[in-house]
Design an enzyme around this catalytic site. Structure first.
Site, PDB file in Angstrom:
ATOM      1  N   CYS A  74       0.830  -1.211   0.000  1.00 22.17           N
ATOM      2  CA  CYS A  74       0.000   0.000   0.000  1.00 22.17           C
ATOM      3  C   CYS A  74       0.860   1.254   0.000  1.00 22.17           C
ATOM      4  CB  CYS A  74      -0.937  -0.012   1.205  1.00 22.17           C
ATOM      5  SG  CYS A  74      -1.936   1.469   1.316  1.00 22.17           S
ATOM      6  N   CYS A 117      -0.488   4.119   2.123  1.00 22.07           N
ATOM      7  CA  CYS A 117      -0.305   3.958   3.573  1.00 22.07           C
ATOM      8  C   CYS A 117       1.151   4.204   3.971  1.00 22.07           C
ATOM      9  CB  CYS A 117      -0.666   2.549   4.024  1.00 22.07           C
ATOM     10  SG  CYS A 117      -2.110   1.853   3.243  1.00 22.07           S
ATOM     11  N   ASP A 118       2.096   3.704   3.184  1.00 25.43           N
ATOM     12  CA  ASP A 118       3.486   3.639   3.650  1.00 25.43           C
ATOM     13  C   ASP A 118       4.454   4.552   2.897  1.00 25.43           C
ATOM     14  OD1 ASP A 118       2.666   1.688   5.438  1.00 25.43           O
ATOM     15  OD2 ASP A 118       2.967   0.081   3.997  1.00 25.43           O
TER      16      ASP A 118
END
Ligand code: NAP
Length: 313
Positions: free
Chosen positions: A135, A138-139
């Site tokens: 992701c 997300c990261d």
């Protein structure tokens, strides 16, 4: 077990599940939505959604899902933050065992979506969250000034590669063919981006950590020549598609060879009162709008099923 038998329980809170909830709630079916392990589904891990009708300027994935949730709740949907572990869909009422409780329903809509596919390397599992990610949204921000690899040649890989260039120094797209699967517009965006470099006809053969507990490099294999080379890399993002989240239902419902739940008429599965919608069914279109459309169909099908049995009030 809770004594109450709900009219309809919807499993999953992505675009399919929440659209089913909006329709079921507006039909006075008092739906219950089991949130699942990723409330809001895959759209919560994406950035700009530019192709959902009604948002000419685009909308952020998490915001779109938040709005769908609010819309479902506005008409009385009850959300349960839990996941379904086991089901008995053949009994009547149908029984669902959750992590914290058990509930029953006359009709069930399965809208459990799909989860990211992995390459299948031992190191990928070991280093997940330590430089390996599925992701970018997300990261990505953890990788400022980093050298990164994206694996895949579809829209997800192009979108994530482009997104990661906001943070990274360099993003290498490692793709197993010399042709991308991604749509033309996404390809062009990636081709134009100077921070993105393509490594064609290649696969990530291993992810290296040099005895540390984080990614330090990757071994890239040219699939045409068989040659391998090690690259110094700070992170590997895997964007190679998804597998349907159908495991809890697979013993009771027919699936295809890849685990996608088979539906016959509209959203109906082979079991009466059990409907399925969205990415756990659909491996062809897989769009937010098609998942939402299928969620709508499932709610309408459930409503008709309950009405025929006189269970809709
Ligand atoms: P996808 O279209 O199935 O693409 C998966 C990519 O990963 C393909 O290029 C495939 O290679 C590669 N791949 C598959 N298994 C692999 C393996 N084991 N090792 C290495 N490479 C592997 O999946 P997606 O990109 O996640 O997209 C899914 C759907 O969502 C699509 O319909 C897409 O249009 C949509 N989507 C849309 C947007 C947007 O419009 N903003 C953004 C993201 C996704 P091959 O090409 O060789 O098969």
């Amino acid at each position: 077990m809770e004594n109450q038998v709900h009219k309809v329980v919807i499993i999953g809170s992505g675009a399919a599940g929440l659209t089913a909830a909006v329709y079921a709630a507006r039909a006075n079916l008092d739906p219950v939505v089991i949130d699942g392990t990723m409330p809001g589904g895959q759209l919560t891990t994406t950035t700009d959604v530019e192709n959902f009708p009604g948002f000419p300027e685009g909308v952020m994935g998490p915001e779109l899902m938040d709005r769908m949730r609010q819309q479902a709740e506005r008409f009385g949907t009850k959300m349960i933050f839990d996941q379904v572990l086991e089901v008995d869909l053949k009994s009547n009422p149908k029984k669902l065992k959750l992590g914290q409780s058990e509930i029953q329903a006359h009709a069930v809509v399965i809208a459990t979506g799909a989860s990211p596919k992995l390459i299948g390397l031992e190191a990928e599992k070991k280093l997940m969250g330590r430089g390996v990610s599925t992701c970018a949204t997300c990261d990505g921000a953890f990788f400022r000034n980093a050298d990164l690899i994206i694996v895949g040649g579809g829209d997800s890989a192009m979108e994530e590669a482009t997104f990661l260039t906001k943070f990274a120094k360099k993003v290498y797209v490692v793709h197993r063919r010399h042709e991308l699967r991604a749509s033309k517009i996404m390809q062009e965006r990636a081709f134009k981006n100077e921070k993105i470099e393509f490594i064609w006809d290649s696969a990530v053969d291993d992810i290296l950590s040099e005895g540390k507990n984080e990614v330090t490099g990757a071994r890239i294999k040219n699939l045409k020549t068989g040659e391998t080379k090690d690259m110094k890399i700070d992170g590997v993002f895997v964007a190679i598609g998804h597998v349907p989240n159908s495991a809890p239902f697979a013993k009771q419902l027919k699936t295809d060879e890849n685990g996608y739940i088979l539906v016959t008429k509209g959203s109906a599965t082979e079991l009466p009162g059990v409907f399925a919608a969205g990415d756990c069914v659909d491996h062809v279109y897989r769009q937010a709008i098609t998942a939402a459309g299928m969620g709508c169909m499932a709610a309408l099908d459930a409503e008709r099923y309950l009405a025929n049995l006189g269970l809709d009030d």
